[in-house]
Scaffold this motif. Sequence first.
Motif, PDB file in Angstrom:
ATOM      1  N   THR A 222       0.842  -1.188   0.000  1.00 53.27           N
ATOM      2  CA  THR A 222       0.000   0.000   0.000  1.00 53.27           C
ATOM      3  C   THR A 222       0.879   1.241   0.000  1.00 53.27           C
ATOM      4  O   THR A 222       1.860   1.323   0.748  1.00 53.27           O
ATOM      5  N   LEU A 223       0.522   2.223  -0.823  1.00 55.21           N
ATOM      6  CA  LEU A 223       1.238   3.494  -0.897  1.00 55.21           C
ATOM      7  C   LEU A 223       0.446   4.536  -0.109  1.00 55.21           C
ATOM      8  O   LEU A 223      -0.703   4.811  -0.434  1.00 55.21           O
ATOM      9  N   LYS A 224       1.070   5.089   0.923  1.00 52.78           N
ATOM     10  CA  LYS A 224       0.393   6.068   1.776  1.00 52.78           C
ATOM     11  C   LYS A 224       0.699   7.476   1.281  1.00 52.78           C
ATOM     12  O   LYS A 224       1.847   7.826   1.060  1.00 52.78           O
ATOM     13  N   GLN A 225      -0.357   8.251   1.137  1.00 50.84           N
ATOM     14  CA  GLN A 225      -0.196   9.635   0.687  1.00 50.84           C
ATOM     15  C   GLN A 225      -1.093  10.509   1.556  1.00 50.84           C
ATOM     16  O   GLN A 225      -2.224  10.160   1.848  1.00 50.84           O
ATOM     17  N   GLY A 226      -0.596  11.656   1.962  1.00 47.71           N
ATOM     18  CA  GLY A 226      -1.359  12.558   2.814  1.00 47.71           C
ATOM     19  C   GLY A 226      -1.063  12.281   4.277  1.00 47.71           C
ATOM     20  O   GLY A 226      -0.756  11.168   4.670  1.00 47.71           O
ATOM     21  N   LEU A 227      -1.160  13.325   5.076  1.00 51.44           N
ATOM     22  CA  LEU A 227      -0.924  13.177   6.509  1.00 51.44           C
ATOM     23  C   LEU A 227      -2.211  12.724   7.185  1.00 51.44           C
ATOM     24  O   LEU A 227      -3.257  13.341   7.028  1.00 51.44           O
ATOM     25  N   GLU A 228      -2.120  11.641   7.931  1.00 50.71           N
ATOM     26  CA  GLU A 228      -3.268  11.181   8.695  1.00 50.71           C
ATOM     27  C   GLU A 228      -3.404  12.062   9.924  1.00 50.71           C
ATOM     28  O   GLU A 228      -2.447  12.682  10.379  1.00 50.71           O
TER      29      GLU A 228
END
Length: 160
Positions: free
Chosen positions: A94-100
């Motif tokens: 999985t590619l994570k993008q954006g700040l959680e």
Amino acid sequence: MPSFDIVSEFDSHEVTNAVDQANREVSTRFDFKGSNAQFEQQEDSIVMKAESAFQLQQMLPMLYAKMTKRGIDIGCMESGNPQTTGRTAQQTITLKQGLETPVAKKIVKLIKDKKLKVQAAIQGDKVRVTGKKRDDLQQVMKILKEEELGQPLQFNNFRD
């Protein structure tokens, strides 16, 4: 008033290029000859398919190397567990993008704890930092680069 945004993103076109290069390497490597090993890019993930879990273990460093060469921080990648079904094995990355939200809150708290003369505000999937002096903003950048937050950060939209 000077400001900048803290984001966590990657160039999806470079991801496509890295996946293509990794597929090319898998197809030409001797130990993968005759196997149907491949990488498939989907929306926000990459699926590795091979004949065995051992081949998946060999394919993952190949993908990481290609991503790194293309300038993508591998910290934004989260690999799942390999699943074997009959004669094939596959693994999703999985590619994570954006700040959680928890990471963004941690960034804001970190900035406030340093007692610098800047304000940090969460705006969707990014954090905007504003201050009167450019030096204060640069100090915030330095602090965040040294901190280990579990996600790669980029600083953009710098305005004077």
